[in-house]
Design a protein around this motif. Structure first.
Motif, PDB file in Angstrom:
ATOM      1  N   PHE A 193      80.506  59.981 -58.318  1.00 21.05           N
ATOM      2  CA  PHE A 193      79.963  61.329 -58.443  1.00 21.05           C
ATOM      3  C   PHE A 193      81.127  62.311 -58.321  1.00 21.05           C
ATOM      4  O   PHE A 193      81.917  62.226 -57.372  1.00 21.05           O
ATOM      5  CB  PHE A 193      78.937  61.620 -57.352  1.00 21.05           C
ATOM      6  CG  PHE A 193      77.657  60.851 -57.464  1.00 21.05           C
ATOM      7  CD1 PHE A 193      76.591  61.362 -58.197  1.00 21.05           C
ATOM      8  CD2 PHE A 193      77.511  59.621 -56.836  1.00 21.05           C
ATOM      9  CE1 PHE A 193      75.403  60.655 -58.305  1.00 21.05           C
ATOM     10  CE2 PHE A 193      76.324  58.907 -56.938  1.00 21.05           C
ATOM     11  CZ  PHE A 193      75.268  59.426 -57.674  1.00 21.05           C
ATOM     12  N   GLU A 194      81.237  63.232 -59.249  1.00 17.40           N
ATOM     13  CA  GLU A 194      82.277  64.261 -59.198  1.00 17.40           C
ATOM     14  C   GLU A 194      81.716  65.555 -59.763  1.00 17.40           C
ATOM     15  O   GLU A 194      81.352  65.621 -60.942  1.00 17.40           O
ATOM     16  CB  GLU A 194      83.517  63.823 -59.977  1.00 17.40           C
ATOM     17  CG  GLU A 194      84.593  64.894 -60.073  1.00 17.40           C
ATOM     18  CD  GLU A 194      84.959  65.500 -58.725  1.00 17.40           C
ATOM     19  OE1 GLU A 194      84.856  66.741 -58.596  1.00 17.40           O
ATOM     20  OE2 GLU A 194      85.320  64.739 -57.802  1.00 17.40           O
ATOM     21  N   ILE A 252      79.689  53.263 -53.865  1.00 13.95           N
ATOM     22  CA  ILE A 252      79.247  54.584 -54.311  1.00 13.95           C
ATOM     23  C   ILE A 252      80.264  55.600 -53.819  1.00 13.95           C
ATOM     24  O   ILE A 252      80.386  55.838 -52.618  1.00 13.95           O
ATOM     25  CB  ILE A 252      77.840  54.900 -53.769  1.00 13.95           C
ATOM     26  CG1 ILE A 252      76.835  53.845 -54.240  1.00 13.95           C
ATOM     27  CG2 ILE A 252      77.406  56.298 -54.196  1.00 13.95           C
ATOM     28  CD1 ILE A 252      75.480  53.941 -53.560  1.00 13.95           C
ATOM     29  N   ASP A 263      70.097  62.237 -55.606  1.00 14.71           N
ATOM     30  CA  ASP A 263      71.004  61.388 -56.381  1.00 14.71           C
ATOM     31  C   ASP A 263      71.523  60.222 -55.543  1.00 14.71           C
ATOM     32  O   ASP A 263      71.567  59.074 -56.004  1.00 14.71           O
ATOM     33  CB  ASP A 263      72.193  62.210 -56.889  1.00 14.71           C
ATOM     34  CG  ASP A 263      71.788  63.285 -57.882  1.00 14.71           C
ATOM     35  OD1 ASP A 263      70.897  63.024 -58.704  1.00 14.71           O
ATOM     36  OD2 ASP A 263      72.359  64.386 -57.806  1.00 14.71           O
ATOM     37  N   LEU A 264      71.931  60.525 -54.314  1.00 17.74           N
ATOM     38  CA  LEU A 264      72.467  59.468 -53.463  1.00 17.74           C
ATOM     39  C   LEU A 264      71.375  58.469 -53.094  1.00 17.74           C
ATOM     40  O   LEU A 264      71.603  57.252 -53.074  1.00 17.74           O
ATOM     41  CB  LEU A 264      73.089  60.065 -52.200  1.00 17.74           C
ATOM     42  CG  LEU A 264      73.708  59.062 -51.222  1.00 17.74           C
ATOM     43  CD1 LEU A 264      74.741  58.172 -51.915  1.00 17.74           C
ATOM     44  CD2 LEU A 264      74.341  59.787 -50.035  1.00 17.74           C
ATOM     45  N   VAL A 299      81.396  59.292 -53.651  1.00 12.93           N
ATOM     46  CA  VAL A 299      80.982  60.686 -53.810  1.00 12.93           C
ATOM     47  C   VAL A 299      82.211  61.566 -53.598  1.00 12.93           C
ATOM     48  O   VAL A 299      82.753  61.650 -52.500  1.00 12.93           O
ATOM     49  CB  VAL A 299      79.870  61.058 -52.809  1.00 12.93           C
ATOM     50  CG1 VAL A 299      79.370  62.472 -53.094  1.00 12.93           C
ATOM     51  CG2 VAL A 299      78.713  60.065 -52.865  1.00 12.93           C
ATOM     52  N   LEU A 311      74.821  66.016 -46.910  1.00 11.56           N
ATOM     53  CA  LEU A 311      74.471  64.882 -47.760  1.00 11.56           C
ATOM     54  C   LEU A 311      74.153  63.613 -46.973  1.00 11.56           C
ATOM     55  O   LEU A 311      73.172  62.913 -47.264  1.00 11.56           O
ATOM     56  CB  LEU A 311      75.599  64.603 -48.749  1.00 11.56           C
ATOM     57  CG  LEU A 311      75.335  63.477 -49.749  1.00 11.56           C
ATOM     58  CD1 LEU A 311      74.171  63.841 -50.661  1.00 11.56           C
ATOM     59  CD2 LEU A 311      76.585  63.183 -50.568  1.00 11.56           C
ATOM     60  N   HIS A 358      78.734  60.180 -62.609  1.00 11.56           N
ATOM     61  CA  HIS A 358      77.770  61.275 -62.627  1.00 11.56           C
ATOM     62  C   HIS A 358      78.475  62.561 -62.178  1.00 11.56           C
ATOM     63  O   HIS A 358      79.625  62.542 -61.750  1.00 11.56           O
ATOM     64  CB  HIS A 358      76.598  60.984 -61.687  1.00 11.56           C
ATOM     65  CG  HIS A 358      75.899  59.690 -61.971  1.00 11.56           C
ATOM     66  ND1 HIS A 358      74.994  59.544 -62.994  1.00 11.56           N
ATOM     67  CD2 HIS A 358      75.986  58.474 -61.354  1.00 11.56           C
ATOM     68  CE1 HIS A 358      74.534  58.303 -63.011  1.00 11.56           C
ATOM     69  NE2 HIS A 358      75.124  57.633 -62.028  1.00 11.56           N
ATOM     70  N   CYS A 363      82.821  58.796 -49.130  1.00 15.32           N
ATOM     71  CA  CYS A 363      82.464  60.200 -49.293  1.00 15.32           C
ATOM     72  C   CYS A 363      83.618  61.117 -48.886  1.00 15.32           C
ATOM     73  O   CYS A 363      84.131  61.021 -47.768  1.00 15.32           O
ATOM     74  CB  CYS A 363      81.224  60.506 -48.448  1.00 15.32           C
ATOM     75  SG  CYS A 363      80.575  62.170 -48.640  1.00 15.32           S
ATOM     76  N   CYS A 388      76.540  65.385 -56.681  1.00 15.95           N
ATOM     77  CA  CYS A 388      75.617  64.475 -55.996  1.00 15.95           C
ATOM     78  C   CYS A 388      74.822  65.224 -54.940  1.00 15.95           C
ATOM     79  O   CYS A 388      75.401  65.802 -54.011  1.00 15.95           O
ATOM     80  CB  CYS A 388      76.408  63.336 -55.339  1.00 15.95           C
ATOM     81  SG  CYS A 388      75.380  62.117 -54.497  1.00 15.95           S
ATOM     82  N   ASP A 389      73.496  65.215 -55.081  1.00 12.74           N
ATOM     83  CA  ASP A 389      72.658  65.779 -54.027  1.00 12.74           C
ATOM     84  C   ASP A 389      71.919  64.648 -53.318  1.00 12.74           C
ATOM     85  O   ASP A 389      72.151  63.463 -53.596  1.00 12.74           O
ATOM     86  CB  ASP A 389      71.699  66.829 -54.575  1.00 12.74           C
ATOM     87  CG  ASP A 389      70.732  66.271 -55.620  1.00 12.74           C
ATOM     88  OD1 ASP A 389      70.552  65.036 -55.687  1.00 12.74           O
ATOM     89  OD2 ASP A 389      70.147  67.072 -56.376  1.00 12.74           O
ATOM     90  N   ALA A 431      70.830  56.178 -56.043  1.00 11.89           N
ATOM     91  CA  ALA A 431      71.915  55.214 -56.211  1.00 11.89           C
ATOM     92  C   ALA A 431      71.809  54.081 -55.202  1.00 11.89           C
ATOM     93  O   ALA A 431      71.999  52.904 -55.535  1.00 11.89           O
ATOM     94  CB  ALA A 431      73.266  55.920 -56.081  1.00 11.89           C
TER      95      ALA A 431
END
Length: 285
Positions: free
Chosen positions: A129-130, A104, A162-163, A106, A187, A155, A178, A158-159, A166
């Protein structure tokens, strides 16, 4: 532009006013102006782009096609040289050998890590996530060029929800990578996202932007993870891929080192945090 030059401009109010005026000029005027103001730098950058053909020269992602943004292609040539964040190379290789089923990422930006991991880890699904929409189209173009678009999900911003989603949807231990310019302090909260306690985490901390990032994360994860701190070091001539770019190495040695400058302020730190707890589904199997 050399990082020292930019720092001097940034620290001078009159110079910054002039720079802002320059930034409002159309690109057909700015492009030749860059060659007039910094001909050696522009020549070196052009040589790197021509020699690499938008392909990473060295490092763990050697051979990856990488379509950099216009800003990165002028100031962050370390991505194409393969020297970007070279302090992390041993960890990147360890990640590749680990067999994570999911990564993942971010803060995807140009896609260096998201696409690099997808290329090197053919059994892994990458969730990206971007938050900046302008990165999405060139990212997908790069993913398609490297033949990995079918193993990446992308996506926007990312908040925490969202994380958490995932992480909850993965089938085994995941890696969370990250880099979000200080947003990591909010986050990466394992009280709000307990699934983080079962994930491995590689995070670039930004204490210079948000005070206390590193300390806060160390406190949060010290009971659940083994934590390694990695610190950036200045680049040296030995880091430059001289065999692949001999002209620059021989005739522009100072510029060769500057091409690897990652344009950071202060001391850069990363935390590699490996979970001591098995992922929930692994624990129940």
């Amino acid at each position: 532009m050399r990082h020292a030059t930019w720092s001097a401009i940034h620290g001078n109010e009159a110079a910054m006013r002039l720079y802002r005026s320059y930034r409002h000029l159309p690109e057909p005027i700015r492009a030749p102006a860059r060659w007039v103001v910094a001909p050696i730098w522009q020549t070196a950058c052009a040589l790197v782009r021509r020699r690499t053909g938008d392909e990473v020269l060295t490092g763990p992602f050697q051979g990856m096609k990488l379509h950099l943004s216009p800003v990165s292609s002028r100031h962050l040539l370390g991505y194409l040289l393969g020297t970007q964040e070279l302090e992390l190379h041993p960890i990147i290789e360890a990640v590749i050998q680990s067999g994570y089923r999911s990564v993942i990422n971010v803060g995807v930006a140009d896609g260096y890590y998201a696409i690099g991991f997808a290329r090197r880890m053919p059994a892994t699904h990458v969730i990206g996530f971007e938050g900046l929409p302008e990165h999405h189209e060139p990212f997908w173009r790069t993913a398609r060029t490297n033949g990995v678009a079918d193993r990446i999900t992308m996506h926007g911003f990312c908040d925490i929800a969202d994380l958490q989603k995932a992480l909850a949807e993965t089938n085994s231990r995941s890696l969370v990578l990250c880099d979000i310019e200080g947003g990591e302090k909010v986050l990466l909260d394992n009280e709000k996202i307990p699934e983080l306690n079962h994930a491995d985490i590689l995070v670039e901390t930004h204490d210079g932007l948000v005070a206390g990032c590193s300390k806060t994360l160390l406190q949060r994860f010290s009971e659940t993870h083994d934590i390694t701190s990695i610190y950036a070091r200045p680049r040296a001539a030995r880091d430059f891929p001289a065999k692949k770019l001999p002209v620059i190495a021989k005739w522009l040695p100072r510029t060769a080192v500057e091409l690897m400058n990652e344009r950071r302020t202060g001391v850069q730190e990363w935390l590699f945090m490996t979970s001591r707890q098995p992922a929930n589904k692994e624990a129940s199997s």
